[in-house]
Design a protein around this motif. Sequence first.
Motif, short mmCIF file in Angstrom:
data_model
loop_
_atom_site.label_atom_id
_atom_site.label_comp_id
_atom_site.label_asym_id
_atom_site.label_seq_id
_atom_site.Cartn_x
_atom_site.Cartn_y
_atom_site.Cartn_z
N ALA A 156 -6.66 -4.95 -12.70
CA ALA A 156 -7.42 -4.16 -11.73
C ALA A 156 -8.77 -4.82 -11.51
O ALA A 156 -9.25 -5.57 -12.37
CB ALA A 156 -7.59 -2.74 -12.24
N ARG B 185 -0.81 -6.55 -15.33
CA ARG B 185 -1.58 -6.16 -14.15
C ARG B 185 -3.06 -6.31 -14.42
O ARG B 185 -3.51 -6.21 -15.55
CB ARG B 185 -1.24 -4.73 -13.74
CG ARG B 185 -1.63 -3.65 -14.76
CD ARG B 185 -1.15 -2.29 -14.29
NE ARG B 185 -1.61 -1.21 -15.17
CZ ARG B 185 -1.33 0.06 -14.98
NH1 ARG B 185 -0.60 0.45 -13.94
NH2 ARG B 185 -1.78 0.97 -15.83
N GLN C 149 -0.15 -7.76 -4.88
CA GLN C 149 -1.11 -6.66 -4.86
C GLN C 149 -0.41 -5.32 -4.69
O GLN C 149 0.43 -5.16 -3.80
CB GLN C 149 -2.12 -6.86 -3.73
CG GLN C 149 -3.12 -5.72 -3.56
CD GLN C 149 -4.13 -5.66 -4.69
OE1 GLN C 149 -4.70 -6.69 -5.08
NE2 GLN C 149 -4.37 -4.47 -5.22
N VAL C 150 -0.79 -4.37 -5.52
CA VAL C 150 -0.34 -2.99 -5.38
C VAL C 150 -1.58 -2.13 -5.20
O VAL C 150 -2.50 -2.16 -6.04
CB VAL C 150 0.45 -2.53 -6.61
CG1 VAL C 150 0.72 -1.03 -6.54
CG2 VAL C 150 1.76 -3.30 -6.72
N THR C 151 -1.62 -1.39 -4.12
CA THR C 151 -2.75 -0.51 -3.84
C THR C 151 -2.24 0.91 -3.65
O THR C 151 -1.35 1.14 -2.81
CB THR C 151 -3.51 -0.96 -2.58
OG1 THR C 151 -3.96 -2.31 -2.76
CG2 THR C 151 -4.71 -0.07 -2.33
N VAL C 152 -2.77 1.83 -4.43
CA VAL C 152 -2.37 3.22 -4.36
C VAL C 152 -3.55 4.04 -3.84
O VAL C 152 -4.61 4.09 -4.47
CB VAL C 152 -1.92 3.76 -5.73
CG1 VAL C 152 -1.41 5.19 -5.59
CG2 VAL C 152 -0.85 2.85 -6.33
N SER C 153 -3.36 4.66 -2.70
CA SER C 153 -4.44 5.45 -2.10
C SER C 153 -4.34 6.91 -2.54
O SER C 153 -3.25 7.44 -2.76
CB SER C 153 -4.37 5.36 -0.58
OG SER C 153 -3.16 5.92 -0.10
N PRO D 26 -3.73 6.30 -8.24
CA PRO D 26 -4.76 5.33 -7.80
C PRO D 26 -5.14 4.34 -8.89
O PRO D 26 -5.43 3.18 -8.60
CB PRO D 26 -5.93 6.23 -7.41
CG PRO D 26 -5.29 7.51 -6.97
CD PRO D 26 -4.11 7.68 -7.88
N GLU D 27 -5.10 4.77 -10.14
CA GLU D 27 -5.45 3.87 -11.23
C GLU D 27 -4.40 2.80 -11.50
O GLU D 27 -4.61 1.92 -12.33
CB GLU D 27 -5.74 4.66 -12.53
CG GLU D 27 -4.68 5.67 -12.91
CD GLU D 27 -5.01 7.07 -12.43
OE1 GLU D 27 -5.47 7.24 -11.26
OE2 GLU D 27 -4.80 8.02 -13.21
N LEU E 239 0.85 -1.19 0.00
CA LEU E 239 0.00 0.00 0.00
C LEU E 239 0.88 1.24 0.00
O LEU E 239 1.82 1.35 0.81
CB LEU E 239 -0.89 0.00 1.24
CG LEU E 239 -1.74 1.24 1.49
CD1 LEU E 239 -2.76 1.43 0.37
CD2 LEU E 239 -2.44 1.12 2.85
N THR F 151 -3.60 0.84 -9.15
CA THR F 151 -4.00 -0.22 -8.23
C THR F 151 -4.41 -1.47 -9.00
O THR F 151 -5.26 -1.41 -9.89
CB THR F 151 -5.17 0.25 -7.34
OG1 THR F 151 -4.72 1.31 -6.50
CG2 THR F 151 -5.70 -0.89 -6.49
#
Length: 115
Positions: A40, A38, A110-114, A87-88, A11, A90
Amino acid sequence: QVQLVESGGGLVQAGGSLRLSCAASESIFSFIAMGWYRQAPGKQRELAATITSGGSTNYQDSVKGRFTISSDNAKNTVYLQMNSLKPEDTAVYYCIARRWDIHYWGQGTQVTVSS
């Protein structure tokens, strides 16, 4: 059986960086190309970046200038340096290796961008 093990996901806040690693169980010289896909949530899996055995690289337009793919032949590892994350970006990121008509996949990270 070829094994590809990804690591480095997590994250991160928008604008941040992550480096993904893909360790292969065999010499990466034996592959025509390696890369990162990737996927999404709710979307199809898409190519992010590739690198050939000769060192040529290719990127999806949306990651050009932000992502860099590289390889360390001595460590049998391919990397994806991701900067200026959005965020896109993610998604679950999968490592892929191609040997002739055979494609090998990792389990994904998993890659999560807030925002």
